[in-house]
Design a protein around this motif. Sequence first.
Motif, PDB file in Angstrom:
ATOM      1  N   MET A   1      52.314  97.337 -17.525  1.00  0.00           N
ATOM      2  CA  MET A   1      50.893  97.058 -17.579  1.00  0.00           C
ATOM      3  C   MET A   1      50.512  96.576 -18.975  1.00  0.00           C
ATOM      4  O   MET A   1      50.960  97.134 -19.967  1.00  0.00           O
ATOM      5  CB  MET A   1      50.112  98.329 -17.242  1.00  0.00           C
ATOM      6  N   LYS A   2      49.681  95.539 -19.031  1.00  0.00           N
ATOM      7  CA  LYS A   2      49.248  95.011 -20.320  1.00  0.00           C
ATOM      8  C   LYS A   2      48.308  95.983 -21.008  1.00  0.00           C
ATOM      9  O   LYS A   2      47.493  96.635 -20.373  1.00  0.00           O
ATOM     10  CB  LYS A   2      48.523  93.680 -20.130  1.00  0.00           C
ATOM     11  N   LYS A   3      48.460  96.046 -22.306  1.00  0.00           N
ATOM     12  CA  LYS A   3      47.570  96.849 -23.140  1.00  0.00           C
ATOM     13  C   LYS A   3      46.504  95.946 -23.726  1.00  0.00           C
ATOM     14  O   LYS A   3      46.782  94.810 -24.107  1.00  0.00           O
ATOM     15  CB  LYS A   3      48.339  97.523 -24.283  1.00  0.00           C
ATOM     16  N   LYS A   4      45.282  96.444 -23.796  1.00  0.00           N
ATOM     17  CA  LYS A   4      44.190  95.701 -24.426  1.00  0.00           C
ATOM     18  C   LYS A   4      44.088  96.148 -25.875  1.00  0.00           C
ATOM     19  O   LYS A   4      43.926  97.339 -26.152  1.00  0.00           O
ATOM     20  CB  LYS A   4      42.868  95.957 -23.703  1.00  0.00           C
ATOM     21  N   ILE A   5      44.203  95.184 -26.772  1.00  0.00           N
ATOM     22  CA  ILE A   5      44.180  95.470 -28.199  1.00  0.00           C
ATOM     23  C   ILE A   5      43.069  94.670 -28.851  1.00  0.00           C
ATOM     24  O   ILE A   5      42.969  93.456 -28.651  1.00  0.00           O
ATOM     25  CB  ILE A   5      45.526  95.114 -28.848  1.00  0.00           C
ATOM     26  N   VAL A   6      42.237  95.345 -29.638  1.00  0.00           N
ATOM     27  CA  VAL A   6      41.213  94.675 -30.426  1.00  0.00           C
ATOM     28  C   VAL A   6      41.691  94.656 -31.871  1.00  0.00           C
ATOM     29  O   VAL A   6      42.088  95.689 -32.416  1.00  0.00           O
ATOM     30  CB  VAL A   6      39.845  95.392 -30.326  1.00  0.00           C
ATOM     31  N   VAL A   7      41.653  93.477 -32.480  1.00  0.00           N
ATOM     32  CA  VAL A   7      42.028  93.312 -33.880  1.00  0.00           C
ATOM     33  C   VAL A   7      40.780  92.899 -34.647  1.00  0.00           C
ATOM     34  O   VAL A   7      40.149  91.895 -34.306  1.00  0.00           O
ATOM     35  CB  VAL A   7      43.118  92.234 -34.063  1.00  0.00           C
ATOM     36  N   CYS A   8      40.416  93.674 -35.655  1.00  0.00           N
ATOM     37  CA  CYS A   8      39.241  93.367 -36.466  1.00  0.00           C
ATOM     38  C   CYS A   8      39.663  93.166 -37.915  1.00  0.00           C
ATOM     39  O   CYS A   8      40.143  94.093 -38.568  1.00  0.00           O
ATOM     40  CB  CYS A   8      38.207  94.483 -36.364  1.00  0.00           C
ATOM     41  N   ASP A   9      39.494  91.930 -38.386  1.00  0.00           N
ATOM     42  CA  ASP A   9      39.836  91.580 -39.770  1.00  0.00           C
ATOM     43  C   ASP A   9      38.986  90.371 -40.141  1.00  0.00           C
ATOM     44  O   ASP A   9      38.746  89.503 -39.301  1.00  0.00           O
ATOM     45  CB  ASP A   9      41.323  91.239 -39.885  1.00  0.00           C
ATOM     46  N   ASP A  10      38.533  90.300 -41.385  1.00  0.00           N
ATOM     47  CA  ASP A  10      37.718  89.167 -41.818  1.00  0.00           C
ATOM     48  C   ASP A  10      38.561  87.982 -42.272  1.00  0.00           C
ATOM     49  O   ASP A  10      38.025  86.922 -42.568  1.00  0.00           O
ATOM     50  CB  ASP A  10      36.735  89.581 -42.915  1.00  0.00           C
ATOM     51  N   ASP A  11      39.869  88.118 -42.289  1.00  0.00           N
ATOM     52  CA  ASP A  11      40.773  87.039 -42.695  1.00  0.00           C
ATOM     53  C   ASP A  11      41.270  86.309 -41.441  1.00  0.00           C
ATOM     54  O   ASP A  11      42.036  86.868 -40.644  1.00  0.00           O
ATOM     55  CB  ASP A  11      41.943  87.630 -43.489  1.00  0.00           C
ATOM     56  N   ALA A  12      40.857  85.042 -41.293  1.00  0.00           N
ATOM     57  CA  ALA A  12      41.201  84.263 -40.105  1.00  0.00           C
ATOM     58  C   ALA A  12      42.706  84.078 -39.949  1.00  0.00           C
ATOM     59  O   ALA A  12      43.224  84.084 -38.829  1.00  0.00           O
ATOM     60  CB  ALA A  12      40.505  82.904 -40.146  1.00  0.00           C
ATOM     61  N   THR A  13      43.429  83.948 -41.040  1.00  0.00           N
ATOM     62  CA  THR A  13      44.883  83.763 -40.979  1.00  0.00           C
ATOM     63  C   THR A  13      45.559  85.011 -40.419  1.00  0.00           C
ATOM     64  O   THR A  13      46.447  84.915 -39.562  1.00  0.00           O
ATOM     65  CB  THR A  13      45.449  83.428 -42.373  1.00  0.00           C
ATOM     66  N   ILE A  14      45.121  86.160 -40.880  1.00  0.00           N
ATOM     67  CA  ILE A  14      45.695  87.414 -40.364  1.00  0.00           C
ATOM     68  C   ILE A  14      45.396  87.549 -38.874  1.00  0.00           C
ATOM     69  O   ILE A  14      46.271  87.931 -38.091  1.00  0.00           O
ATOM     70  CB  ILE A  14      45.173  88.624 -41.166  1.00  0.00           C
ATOM     71  N   LEU A  15      44.183  87.207 -38.469  1.00  0.00           N
ATOM     72  CA  LEU A  15      43.837  87.281 -37.043  1.00  0.00           C
ATOM     73  C   LEU A  15      44.757  86.375 -36.220  1.00  0.00           C
ATOM     74  O   LEU A  15      45.249  86.794 -35.167  1.00  0.00           O
ATOM     75  CB  LEU A  15      42.380  86.889 -36.825  1.00  0.00           C
ATOM     76  N   GLN A  16      44.998  85.161 -36.693  1.00  0.00           N
ATOM     77  CA  GLN A  16      45.855  84.228 -35.948  1.00  0.00           C
ATOM     78  C   GLN A  16      47.290  84.742 -35.843  1.00  0.00           C
ATOM     79  O   GLN A  16      47.892  84.690 -34.770  1.00  0.00           O
ATOM     80  CB  GLN A  16      45.852  82.858 -36.626  1.00  0.00           C
ATOM     81  N   VAL A  17      47.820  85.235 -36.951  1.00  0.00           N
ATOM     82  CA  VAL A  17      49.200  85.734 -36.949  1.00  0.00           C
ATOM     83  C   VAL A  17      49.327  86.942 -36.018  1.00  0.00           C
ATOM     84  O   VAL A  17      50.263  87.027 -35.214  1.00  0.00           O
ATOM     85  CB  VAL A  17      49.650  86.099 -38.380  1.00  0.00           C
ATOM     86  N   LEU A  18      48.382  87.855 -36.110  1.00  0.00           N
ATOM     87  CA  LEU A  18      48.452  89.051 -35.262  1.00  0.00           C
ATOM     88  C   LEU A  18      48.262  88.706 -33.790  1.00  0.00           C
ATOM     89  O   LEU A  18      48.913  89.286 -32.924  1.00  0.00           O
ATOM     90  CB  LEU A  18      47.438  90.094 -35.718  1.00  0.00           C
ATOM     91  N   SER A  41      32.032  95.095 -29.264  1.00  0.00           N
ATOM     92  CA  SER A  41      33.253  94.596 -28.625  1.00  0.00           C
ATOM     93  C   SER A  41      34.044  95.734 -27.983  1.00  0.00           C
ATOM     94  O   SER A  41      34.559  95.587 -26.871  1.00  0.00           O
ATOM     95  CB  SER A  41      34.137  93.876 -29.642  1.00  0.00           C
ATOM     96  N   VAL A  42      34.137  96.841 -28.662  1.00  0.00           N
ATOM     97  CA  VAL A  42      34.844  98.007 -28.121  1.00  0.00           C
ATOM     98  C   VAL A  42      34.139  98.495 -26.859  1.00  0.00           C
ATOM     99  O   VAL A  42      34.785  98.839 -25.869  1.00  0.00           O
ATOM    100  CB  VAL A  42      34.950  99.127 -29.184  1.00  0.00           C
ATOM    101  N   GLU A  43      32.816  98.499 -26.882  1.00  0.00           N
ATOM    102  CA  GLU A  43      32.035  98.905 -25.705  1.00  0.00           C
ATOM    103  C   GLU A  43      32.375  98.012 -24.521  1.00  0.00           C
ATOM    104  O   GLU A  43      32.580  98.491 -23.408  1.00  0.00           O
ATOM    105  CB  GLU A  43      30.566  98.726 -26.032  1.00  0.00           C
ATOM    106  N   GLU A  44      32.430  96.706 -24.757  1.00  0.00           N
ATOM    107  CA  GLU A  44      32.652  95.734 -23.690  1.00  0.00           C
ATOM    108  C   GLU A  44      34.094  95.718 -23.199  1.00  0.00           C
ATOM    109  O   GLU A  44      34.362  95.657 -22.005  1.00  0.00           O
ATOM    110  CB  GLU A  44      32.268  94.342 -24.201  1.00  0.00           C
ATOM    111  N   ILE A  45      35.045  95.784 -24.108  1.00  0.00           N
ATOM    112  CA  ILE A  45      36.462  95.599 -23.778  1.00  0.00           C
ATOM    113  C   ILE A  45      37.137  96.895 -23.347  1.00  0.00           C
ATOM    114  O   ILE A  45      38.035  96.880 -22.522  1.00  0.00           O
ATOM    115  CB  ILE A  45      37.210  94.983 -24.991  1.00  0.00           C
ATOM    116  N   ASP A  46      36.719  98.011 -23.902  1.00  0.00           N
ATOM    117  CA  ASP A  46      37.366  99.303 -23.663  1.00  0.00           C
ATOM    118  C   ASP A  46      38.867  99.213 -23.952  1.00  0.00           C
ATOM    119  O   ASP A  46      39.707  99.376 -23.069  1.00  0.00           O
ATOM    120  CB  ASP A  46      37.110  99.790 -22.239  1.00  0.00           C
ATOM    121  N   PRO A  47      39.213  98.967 -25.227  1.00  0.00           N
ATOM    122  CA  PRO A  47      40.618  98.725 -25.581  1.00  0.00           C
ATOM    123  C   PRO A  47      41.482  99.981 -25.524  1.00  0.00           C
ATOM    124  O   PRO A  47      40.983 101.105 -25.580  1.00  0.00           O
ATOM    125  CB  PRO A  47      40.516  98.216 -27.023  1.00  0.00           C
ATOM    126  N   ASP A  48      42.786  99.744 -25.447  1.00  0.00           N
ATOM    127  CA  ASP A  48      43.768 100.823 -25.498  1.00  0.00           C
ATOM    128  C   ASP A  48      44.127 101.173 -26.936  1.00  0.00           C
ATOM    129  O   ASP A  48      44.610 102.272 -27.200  1.00  0.00           O
ATOM    130  CB  ASP A  48      45.039 100.405 -24.749  1.00  0.00           C
TER     131      ASP A  48
END
Length: 120
Positions: A1-18, A41-48
């Motif tokens: 089963m896929k896991k839902k992951i939220v990544v929060c960072d203000d650096d666009a490069t880090i977001l792309q790599v992750l 976002s956490v409210e909407e996505i309900d991440p793992d």
Amino acid sequence: MKKKIVVCDDDATILQVLELALKNEFREVYLVSKSRELIASVEEIDPDIILLDIEMPWLSGGDILRELRSSEKHQNIPVIMMSASSRGKQIASACGADAFLAKPFELDDLLLLVDKLGQA
């Protein structure tokens, strides 16, 4: 089963790599670049699991994590905090993070932590 992951960072490069690294591991990845939008976002996505940068404009990762931990609905979501700060590990621990990664980090280390915390 896929896991839902939220990544929060203000650096666009880090977001792309992750995003690339985590999607390769068959996960649903949601990117948030503005700290003040993470709670909604956490409210909407309900991440793992959440990957959270400590040092961001507007709200710090510590402020966000304290808010998440005070919410009955979100208090048990595993959170990995990330930072290049020499005080990052101390801040993450004080805020109740489940794990900390010092930037720069090896992607393999991140993937191991995500797998470990995502199984809980």
